[in-house]
Design a protein around this motif. Structure first.
Motif, PDB file in Angstrom:
ATOM      1  N   LEU A  67     -10.790   5.873  -2.705  1.00 53.77           N
ATOM      2  CA  LEU A  67     -10.321   5.431  -1.386  1.00 53.77           C
ATOM      3  C   LEU A  67     -11.270   5.903  -0.291  1.00 53.77           C
ATOM      4  O   LEU A  67     -11.537   5.176   0.660  1.00 53.77           O
TER       5      LEU A  67
ATOM      6  N   THR B  77       0.818  -1.202   0.000  1.00 53.95           N
ATOM      7  CA  THR B  77       0.000   0.000   0.000  1.00 53.95           C
ATOM      8  C   THR B  77       0.856   1.259   0.000  1.00 53.95           C
ATOM      9  O   THR B  77       0.662   2.165  -0.799  1.00 53.95           O
ATOM     10  N   TYR B  78       1.847   1.286   0.895  1.00 54.68           N
ATOM     11  CA  TYR B  78       2.722   2.458   0.948  1.00 54.68           C
ATOM     12  C   TYR B  78       3.471   2.635  -0.356  1.00 54.68           C
ATOM     13  O   TYR B  78       3.637   3.756  -0.849  1.00 54.68           O
TER      14      TYR B  78
ATOM     15  N   ARG C 289      -7.543  -0.794   1.579  1.00 56.41           N
ATOM     16  CA  ARG C 289      -7.711  -0.354   2.953  1.00 56.41           C
ATOM     17  C   ARG C 289      -6.711   0.720   3.361  1.00 56.41           C
ATOM     18  O   ARG C 289      -6.377   0.887   4.519  1.00 56.41           O
ATOM     19  N   ALA C 290      -6.262   1.480   2.350  1.00 64.57           N
ATOM     20  CA  ALA C 290      -5.250   2.496   2.612  1.00 64.57           C
ATOM     21  C   ALA C 290      -5.737   3.575   3.573  1.00 64.57           C
ATOM     22  O   ALA C 290      -4.946   4.127   4.323  1.00 64.57           O
TER      23      ALA C 290
ATOM     24  N   LEU D 122      -8.402   8.597  -7.406  1.00 68.31           N
ATOM     25  CA  LEU D 122      -7.898   7.743  -6.328  1.00 68.31           C
ATOM     26  C   LEU D 122      -8.414   8.225  -4.965  1.00 68.31           C
ATOM     27  O   LEU D 122      -8.887   7.422  -4.151  1.00 68.31           O
TER      28      LEU D 122
ATOM     29  N   ILE E 229      -7.104   3.305 -13.952  1.00 67.19           N
ATOM     30  CA  ILE E 229      -5.895   3.203 -13.123  1.00 67.19           C
ATOM     31  C   ILE E 229      -6.260   3.285 -11.642  1.00 67.19           C
ATOM     32  O   ILE E 229      -5.809   2.477 -10.824  1.00 67.19           O
TER      33      ILE E 229
ATOM     34  N   LEU F 224      -4.473   3.621   7.038  1.00 70.28           N
ATOM     35  CA  LEU F 224      -3.046   3.716   7.334  1.00 70.28           C
ATOM     36  C   LEU F 224      -2.658   5.073   7.889  1.00 70.28           C
ATOM     37  O   LEU F 224      -3.311   6.078   7.615  1.00 70.28           O
TER      38      LEU F 224
ATOM     39  N   VAL G  67      -5.722  -2.865  -5.189  1.00 70.05           N
ATOM     40  CA  VAL G  67      -4.507  -3.272  -4.483  1.00 70.05           C
ATOM     41  C   VAL G  67      -4.458  -2.694  -3.068  1.00 70.05           C
ATOM     42  O   VAL G  67      -4.047  -3.364  -2.129  1.00 70.05           O
ATOM     43  N   ILE G  68      -4.878  -1.435  -2.943  1.00 67.60           N
ATOM     44  CA  ILE G  68      -4.673  -0.764  -1.651  1.00 67.60           C
ATOM     45  C   ILE G  68      -6.007  -0.375  -1.029  1.00 67.60           C
ATOM     46  O   ILE G  68      -6.166   0.705  -0.476  1.00 67.60           O
TER      47      ILE G  68
ATOM     48  N   LEU H 156      -5.690   0.509  -8.701  1.00 72.82           N
ATOM     49  CA  LEU H 156      -4.942   0.811  -7.479  1.00 72.82           C
ATOM     50  C   LEU H 156      -5.811   0.581  -6.251  1.00 72.82           C
ATOM     51  O   LEU H 156      -5.351   0.045  -5.242  1.00 72.82           O
TER      52      LEU H 156
END
Lengths: 273, 313
Positions: free
Chosen positions: B199, A11-12, B116-117, B195, B106, B120, B113-114, B110
């Motif tokens: 998110l 993720t980072y 649950r960003a 994005l 795109i 963070l 892939v991420i 993404l």
């Protein structure tokens, strides 16, 4: 929910790559701007930091004048848009009146119409009225466009305002106008602020209206000034970069301090349409 | 309770009270109208009436100075027949791909892939950076990319640094690359926007849903198509509306970087409308382009709006 270490790393990594994708062109501008102006050899990391480009762009590009124009236009647009949006938004949210639906629809059209739809006749109308080549030609159409968003935004805000509070004020004999400014507006300041920020950004960055409406150098707003500056110094990228930073800076600084308001305002404003 | 009220109101309404209540309502209505009148005046004078005039102008041949002559629908026929105008609408179609479809695709990838960003640490920093291009004046963006694409700019310097000298070129001056180069700026602008939007949408999904899916042994792909994508329908609609409309309105970028050139290879309707109205004295033709562009934008906005899930209203 816990993320595994692997997930966190991926993720980072993705975030860093795309943040870099967004930043590299902008960092390129900063680096170009602090490189010595004479270097026509192209892009490279400068050995020394040279702020001379900013001074030169400021002096040669008349940017002090352009920024003053932009400030006059932006502040006037914000003040008028805020007052009129609060009043109209209140009426649409809280008062019943004949024809309110069709009037709201007419105002909403301003949100959907692209500037191309009205700019051509608007120019000729304002020219006939001898208004082109004045601050009014920049301010009035911008207010009209901003109002569409502002009214929509304030109406949504006021519709979620607790009705009992308004009723209580009415029972105490407060007039509508008093209720609005003394009871409803004070707790709505955050949302009004967000609207002001967005209107400020749109007005400051606007290009087409100034391009069409003014020809005099001293009336040009900052983006229009940059466009003309670019025409004259087409290949002096250091100077152009410095000028670009000067113009983008006020909004970018506001954005860094108030990024949550900008992002939520822009995304909510559109998604709730 | 309701019955008694109804009865009472029926009993106690004297003949003379009705008109006075109607009058009071009229006065209230008039007062309320005063709240919206200034805004309405602005909208009518500066937006609505000129928009109708644009449609009227489009039926004339006019150079902006002398007397206009009636042209009927000739200006609209020209949009189809005149190669330059037809091309400008084709070009904007290419821009839609770069401004809208690519960034959304795109960003969705993404997000897969991420997904649950948002949970963070440091996400607010990334959100700020990703969204940054949206707040910078388009004219500044345009001069920035003008410099990046220049013969000795960042792009060619990078290509030379990695030994791809053969690929270097004058990106905005080459018939083959100019339109794509302009389009790529749109991709750069909008990836971050999409994005951030997606998110935040995933952030609204209840974490229990993902946990349940995991316990059931769902794969990442199943999770994406089963939970994430449906949850993002609203955000995808918003992203589509925003990016498609902004690509159709492309003007500033083309005006600053290429002025429609080289040749006619990057001209777009908004630029043609401006250029014809204010530089080449073809006001009627410009107005017809503006009308078609406006109708296109309104239609597409309405069509995309129908994709919006109903429960978010």
């Amino acid at each position: 929910m816990k993320l595994s270490l692997g997930e966190k790393l991926v993720t980072y990594l993705v975030l860093v790559i795309f943040a870099a994708f967004a930043l590299v062109p902008l960092l390129g501008v900063v680096i170009t701007a602090i490189s010595p102006s004479s270097s026509t050899s192209g892009f490279r990391m400068p050995e020394t930091i040279d702020l001379g480009n900013f001074v030169e762009a400021w002096d040669r590009g008349h940017f002090a004048q352009y920024i003053v124009s932009s400030l006059i236009v932006t502040i006037t647009v914000i003040v008028v848009t805020t007052v009129l949006s609060v009043m109209a938004g209140f009426a649409f949210a809280r008062l019943k009146f004949f024809g309110s639906n069709i009037m709201f629809f007419v105002l909403l059209a301003g949100l959907l119409l692209p500037a191309e739809a009205f700019i051509i006749p608007l120019y000729f109308n304002l020219r006939s009225a001898h208004v082109t080549d004045s601050y009014w030609a920049l301010i009035l159409p911008q207010i009209a466009q901003s109002l569409a968003f502002g009214i929509f935004w304030m109406r949504n805000q006021f519709m979620s305002f607790p009705g009992e509070v308004i009723e209580a004020a009415r029972l105490d004999g407060a007039t509508d106008l008093r209720t609005l400014w003394q009871i409803i507006v004070p707790p709505s300041i955050p949302s009004i602020m967000t609207m002001c920020l967005l209107v400020a950004m749109w007005t400051w960055n606007e290009f087409l209206i100034p391009l069409v409406m003014v020809t005099q150098d001293n009336l040009r707003t900052a983006p229009l000034g940059l466009a003309f500056f670019q025409g004259q110094h087409a290949t002096d990228y250091s100077l152009l970069a410095a000028a670009g930073i000067i113009i983008a800076a006020p909004i970018v600084v506001l954005y860094f301090f108030l990024q949550k308001r900008f992002i939520s305002g822009m995304l909510d404003g559109i998604s709730s349409r | 309770m309701t019955v008694t009220t109804r009865l009472r109101s029926g009993e106690t309404r004297p003949a003379g009270a009705a008109p006075s209540r109607a009058r009071r309502r009229r006065v209230a209505s008039l007062k309320a109208f005063l709240y919206v009148a200034p805004a309405l005046a602005f909208s009518l004078i500066f937006l609505i009436v000129p928009t109708l005039q644009t449609a009227w102008y489009s039926l004339y041949d006019w150079n902006g100075l002398s007397v206009a002559t009636w042209a009927g629908v000739q200006n609209y026929i020209d949009i189809v027949q005149d190669e330059q105008l037809r091309d400008s609408f084709m070009h904007v179609g290419v821009l839609v791909v770069f401004y809208s479809f690519l960034p959304i695709a795109i960003a969705l990838l993404l997000t897969m892939v991420i997904s649950r960003a948002h949970a963070l640490r440091g996400m607010s920093f990334f959100r700020t950076v990703l969204f940054l291009p949206q707040v910078i004046a388009s004219v500044v963006i345009a001069t920035t990319w003008l410099s990046i694409y220049s013969p000795n700019g960042l792009l060619n310097t990078l290509l030379r640094a990695i030994g791809l000298d053969s690929l270097t070129r004058v990106w905005l001056g080459d018939f083959n690359t100019a339109l794509v180069s302009v389009g790529f700026v749109g991709t750069w602008l909008n990836v971050g926007l999409c994005l951030v939007l997606f998110l935040s949408g995933v952030g609204n999904v209840q974490p229990e849903l993902f946990e349940a899916a995991r316990l059931d042994g769902a794969s990442g792909l199943q999770e994406f198509f089963g939970i994430t994508l449906p949850a993002l329908r609203g955000q995808i609609t918003v992203a589509l509306t925003l990016t498609v409309v902004s690509s159709l309105k492309t003007f500033d970028l083309v005006y600053i970087t290429t002025r429609g050139g080289p040749g006619n290879s990057t001209s777009v309707p908004a630029f043609e409308a401006y250029n014809r109205a204010f530089n080449s004295g073809q006001v009627g033709s410009a107005a017809s382009v503006a009308v078609v562009l406006t109708i296109g934008i309104l239609l597409i906005t309405a069509l995309i709006g129908r994709l919006q899930p109903k429960d978010t209203e």
